[in-house]
Design a protein around this motif. Structure first.
Motif, PDB file in Angstrom:
ATOM      1  N   GLY A  19       0.803  -1.222   0.000  1.00  0.00           N
ATOM      2  CA  GLY A  19       0.000   0.000   0.000  1.00  0.00           C
ATOM      3  C   GLY A  19       0.832   1.266   0.000  1.00  0.00           C
ATOM      4  N   LYS A  20       0.445   2.200   0.880  1.00  0.00           N
ATOM      5  CA  LYS A  20       1.103   3.508   0.921  1.00  0.00           C
ATOM      6  C   LYS A  20       2.584   3.417   1.254  1.00  0.00           C
ATOM      7  CE  LYS A  20      -1.762   4.855   4.436  1.00  0.00           C
ATOM      8  NZ  LYS A  20      -2.502   5.729   5.293  1.00  0.00           N
ATOM      9  N   ARG A  21       2.951   2.369   1.967  1.00  0.00           N
ATOM     10  CA  ARG A  21       4.356   2.246   2.386  1.00  0.00           C
ATOM     11  C   ARG A  21       5.296   2.093   1.203  1.00  0.00           C
ATOM     12  NH1 ARG A  21       4.966   0.863   7.940  1.00  0.00           N
ATOM     13  NH2 ARG A  21       7.140   1.300   7.511  1.00  0.00           N
ATOM     14  N   ALA A  22       4.794   1.617   0.079  1.00  0.00           N
ATOM     15  CA  ALA A  22       5.631   1.423  -1.110  1.00  0.00           C
ATOM     16  C   ALA A  22       5.243   2.337  -2.267  1.00  0.00           C
ATOM     17  CB  ALA A  22       5.567  -0.029  -1.567  1.00  0.00           C
ATOM     18  N   ALA A  23       4.225   3.154  -2.062  1.00  0.00           N
ATOM     19  CA  ALA A  23       3.693   3.965  -3.166  1.00  0.00           C
ATOM     20  C   ALA A  23       4.745   4.869  -3.794  1.00  0.00           C
ATOM     21  CB  ALA A  23       2.496   4.786  -2.694  1.00  0.00           C
ATOM     22  N   GLU A  24       5.563   5.492  -2.985  1.00  0.00           N
ATOM     23  CA  GLU A  24       6.564   6.412  -3.540  1.00  0.00           C
ATOM     24  C   GLU A  24       7.569   5.665  -4.416  1.00  0.00           C
ATOM     25  OE1 GLU A  24       9.799   9.776  -2.119  1.00  0.00           O
ATOM     26  OE2 GLU A  24       8.224   9.142  -0.737  1.00  0.00           O
ATOM     27  N   ARG A  25       8.052   4.551  -3.944  1.00  0.00           N
ATOM     28  CA  ARG A  25       9.018   3.777  -4.730  1.00  0.00           C
ATOM     29  C   ARG A  25       8.390   3.197  -5.996  1.00  0.00           C
ATOM     30  NH1 ARG A  25      11.827   0.736   0.353  1.00  0.00           N
ATOM     31  NH2 ARG A  25      13.045   2.511   1.053  1.00  0.00           N
ATOM     32  N   ALA A  27       5.818   4.447  -7.550  1.00  0.00           N
ATOM     33  CA  ALA A  27       5.561   5.589  -8.439  1.00  0.00           C
ATOM     34  C   ALA A  27       6.830   5.952  -9.202  1.00  0.00           C
ATOM     35  CB  ALA A  27       5.047   6.778  -7.640  1.00  0.00           C
ATOM     36  N   SER A  28       7.960   5.915  -8.525  1.00  0.00           N
ATOM     37  CA  SER A  28       9.236   6.204  -9.194  1.00  0.00           C
ATOM     38  C   SER A  28       9.522   5.170 -10.281  1.00  0.00           C
ATOM     39  CB  SER A  28      10.384   6.212  -8.187  1.00  0.00           C
ATOM     40  OG  SER A  28      10.248   7.287  -7.296  1.00  0.00           O
ATOM     41  N   LEU A  29       9.245   3.903  -9.992  1.00  0.00           N
ATOM     42  CA  LEU A  29       9.419   2.859 -10.999  1.00  0.00           C
ATOM     43  C   LEU A  29       8.483   3.076 -12.181  1.00  0.00           C
ATOM     44  CD1 LEU A  29       9.801  -0.321  -8.766  1.00  0.00           C
ATOM     45  CD2 LEU A  29      11.548   0.693 -10.244  1.00  0.00           C
ATOM     46  N   ALA A  30       7.242   3.456 -11.895  1.00  0.00           N
ATOM     47  CA  ALA A  30       6.271   3.704 -12.962  1.00  0.00           C
ATOM     48  C   ALA A  30       6.756   4.830 -13.877  1.00  0.00           C
ATOM     49  CB  ALA A  30       4.906   4.048 -12.369  1.00  0.00           C
ATOM     50  N   GLU A  31       7.303   5.871 -13.273  1.00  0.00           N
ATOM     51  CA  GLU A  31       7.824   6.993 -14.060  1.00  0.00           C
ATOM     52  C   GLU A  31       9.036   6.554 -14.882  1.00  0.00           C
ATOM     53  OE1 GLU A  31       8.583   9.960 -11.098  1.00  0.00           O
ATOM     54  OE2 GLU A  31       6.462  10.385 -10.812  1.00  0.00           O
ATOM     55  N   ALA A  32       9.947   5.855 -14.249  1.00  0.00           N
ATOM     56  CA  ALA A  32      11.178   5.427 -14.927  1.00  0.00           C
ATOM     57  C   ALA A  32      10.891   4.487 -16.093  1.00  0.00           C
ATOM     58  CB  ALA A  32      12.126   4.746 -13.931  1.00  0.00           C
ATOM     59  N   ASP A  37       3.157   8.962 -16.041  1.00  0.00           N
ATOM     60  CA  ASP A  37       3.840  10.233 -15.822  1.00  0.00           C
ATOM     61  C   ASP A  37       2.985  11.231 -15.056  1.00  0.00           C
ATOM     62  OD1 ASP A  37       6.147   9.430 -17.205  1.00  0.00           O
ATOM     63  OD2 ASP A  37       5.249   9.975 -19.130  1.00  0.00           O
ATOM     64  N   THR A  38       1.681  10.975 -14.974  1.00  0.00           N
ATOM     65  CA  THR A  38       0.782  11.881 -14.270  1.00  0.00           C
ATOM     66  C   THR A  38      -0.002  11.105 -13.228  1.00  0.00           C
ATOM     67  OG1 THR A  38      -0.986  11.530 -15.882  1.00  0.00           O
ATOM     68  CG2 THR A  38       0.524  13.366 -16.304  1.00  0.00           C
ATOM     69  N   GLY A  39      -0.578  11.843 -12.299  1.00  0.00           N
ATOM     70  CA  GLY A  39      -1.381  11.231 -11.249  1.00  0.00           C
ATOM     71  C   GLY A  39      -0.673  11.279  -9.914  1.00  0.00           C
ATOM     72  N   THR A  40      -1.373  10.832  -8.893  1.00  0.00           N
ATOM     73  CA  THR A  40      -0.806  10.783  -7.554  1.00  0.00           C
ATOM     74  C   THR A  40       0.188   9.623  -7.459  1.00  0.00           C
ATOM     75  OG1 THR A  40      -2.483   9.269  -6.698  1.00  0.00           O
ATOM     76  CG2 THR A  40      -2.986  11.650  -6.586  1.00  0.00           C
ATOM     77  N   LYS A  41       0.926   9.593  -6.391  1.00  0.00           N
ATOM     78  CA  LYS A  41       1.846   8.470  -6.178  1.00  0.00           C
ATOM     79  C   LYS A  41       1.076   7.154  -6.128  1.00  0.00           C
ATOM     80  CE  LYS A  41       5.347  11.170  -3.889  1.00  0.00           C
ATOM     81  NZ  LYS A  41       5.989  11.536  -2.642  1.00  0.00           N
ATOM     82  N   ALA A  42      -0.055   7.174  -5.456  1.00  0.00           N
ATOM     83  CA  ALA A  42      -0.867   5.953  -5.359  1.00  0.00           C
ATOM     84  C   ALA A  42      -1.364   5.513  -6.730  1.00  0.00           C
ATOM     85  CB  ALA A  42      -2.042   6.171  -4.405  1.00  0.00           C
ATOM     86  N   GLU A  43      -1.774   6.460  -7.567  1.00  0.00           N
ATOM     87  CA  GLU A  43      -2.248   6.119  -8.909  1.00  0.00           C
ATOM     88  C   GLU A  43      -1.115   5.574  -9.777  1.00  0.00           C
ATOM     89  OE1 GLU A  43      -5.886   9.375  -9.251  1.00  0.00           O
ATOM     90  OE2 GLU A  43      -3.859   9.960  -9.846  1.00  0.00           O
ATOM     91  N   LYS A  44       0.060   6.173  -9.656  1.00  0.00           N
ATOM     92  CA  LYS A  44       1.218   5.686 -10.411  1.00  0.00           C
ATOM     93  C   LYS A  44       1.606   4.288  -9.941  1.00  0.00           C
ATOM     94  CE  LYS A  44       3.164  10.251 -11.284  1.00  0.00           C
ATOM     95  NZ  LYS A  44       4.295  11.142 -10.996  1.00  0.00           N
ATOM     96  N   ALA A  45       1.576   4.076  -8.629  1.00  0.00           N
ATOM     97  CA  ALA A  45       1.893   2.750  -8.083  1.00  0.00           C
ATOM     98  C   ALA A  45       0.910   1.711  -8.603  1.00  0.00           C
ATOM     99  CB  ALA A  45       1.879   2.794  -6.556  1.00  0.00           C
ATOM    100  N   ALA A  46      -0.378   2.056  -8.609  1.00  0.00           N
ATOM    101  CA  ALA A  46      -1.400   1.137  -9.114  1.00  0.00           C
ATOM    102  C   ALA A  46      -1.184   0.841 -10.600  1.00  0.00           C
ATOM    103  CB  ALA A  46      -2.794   1.718  -8.876  1.00  0.00           C
ATOM    104  N   ALA A  47      -0.789   1.865 -11.358  1.00  0.00           N
ATOM    105  CA  ALA A  47      -0.519   1.663 -12.793  1.00  0.00           C
ATOM    106  C   ALA A  47       0.665   0.724 -12.991  1.00  0.00           C
ATOM    107  CB  ALA A  47      -0.253   3.009 -13.465  1.00  0.00           C
ATOM    108  N   CYS A  90      12.562  -4.274   3.309  1.00  0.00           N
ATOM    109  CA  CYS A  90      11.170  -4.289   2.864  1.00  0.00           C
ATOM    110  C   CYS A  90      10.425  -3.176   3.608  1.00  0.00           C
ATOM    111  CB  CYS A  90      10.520  -5.649   3.097  1.00  0.00           C
ATOM    112  SG  CYS A  90      10.440  -6.145   4.808  1.00  0.00           S
ATOM    113  N   PRO A  91       9.372  -2.665   3.007  1.00  0.00           N
ATOM    114  CA  PRO A  91       8.685  -1.533   3.620  1.00  0.00           C
ATOM    115  C   PRO A  91       7.881  -1.869   4.872  1.00  0.00           C
ATOM    116  CG  PRO A  91       7.820  -1.968   1.410  1.00  0.00           C
ATOM    117  CD  PRO A  91       8.890  -2.963   1.678  1.00  0.00           C
ATOM    118  N   VAL A  92       7.508  -3.136   5.043  1.00  0.00           N
ATOM    119  CA  VAL A  92       6.665  -3.526   6.169  1.00  0.00           C
ATOM    120  C   VAL A  92       7.055  -4.934   6.613  1.00  0.00           C
ATOM    121  CG1 VAL A  92       4.289  -3.914   6.938  1.00  0.00           C
ATOM    122  CG2 VAL A  92       4.732  -2.241   5.153  1.00  0.00           C
ATOM    123  N   VAL A  93       7.075  -5.165   7.917  1.00  0.00           N
ATOM    124  CA  VAL A  93       7.246  -6.523   8.444  1.00  0.00           C
ATOM    125  C   VAL A  93       5.848  -7.025   8.768  1.00  0.00           C
ATOM    126  CG1 VAL A  93       8.212  -7.935  10.297  1.00  0.00           C
ATOM    127  CG2 VAL A  93       9.539  -6.037   9.352  1.00  0.00           C
TER     128      VAL A  93
END
Length: 108
Positions: A19-25, A27-32, A37-47, A90-93
């Motif tokens: 979930g949110k714990r990995a959204a930023e990372r 999202a960065s992968l989605a962009e790379a 390229d657009t949307g929130t971090k959560a939307e990019k992560a979902a994509a 890992c982002p969560v145990v």
């Protein structure tokens, strides 16, 4: 099934469970990767996760696990949770319940 098949079936469910714990990372992968390229971090992560599922389908990897039964899910979840270590990268145990959620989300 071999280990790679199991990993491919579990990966999207694992990433969604983070979930949110990995959204930023993610999202960065989605962009790379040019996935989003657009949307929130959560939307990019979902994509990114959606594209991963599409790739699995396109190359013939299993999208889900074969059902293994409630008792087996509980046993595997207990074993996986016992291996949890906060020093792992890992982002969560997770607890055994978290592990069972992922197994069920992957079709087990």
């Amino acid at each position: 099934r071999d280990f790679g098949d199991v990993c491919s079936a579990l990966l999207p469910a694992v990433l969604e469970k983070y979930g949110k714990r990995a959204a930023e990372r993610l999202a960065s992968l989605a962009e790379a990767c040019g996935v989003a390229d657009t949307g929130t971090k959560a939307e990019k992560a979902a994509a990114f996760i959606d594209r991963l599922r599409q790739l699995e389908f396109r190359i013939g990897l299993p999208e889900t696990l074969e059902p293994i039964g409630r008792d087996a899910v509980a046993e595997i979840a207990d074993i996986a949770a016992a291996e949890a270590n906060p020093r792992y990268a890992c982002p969560v145990v997770w607890t055994a319940a978290d592990c069972a959620d992922v197994l069920r989300a992957a079709g087990a």
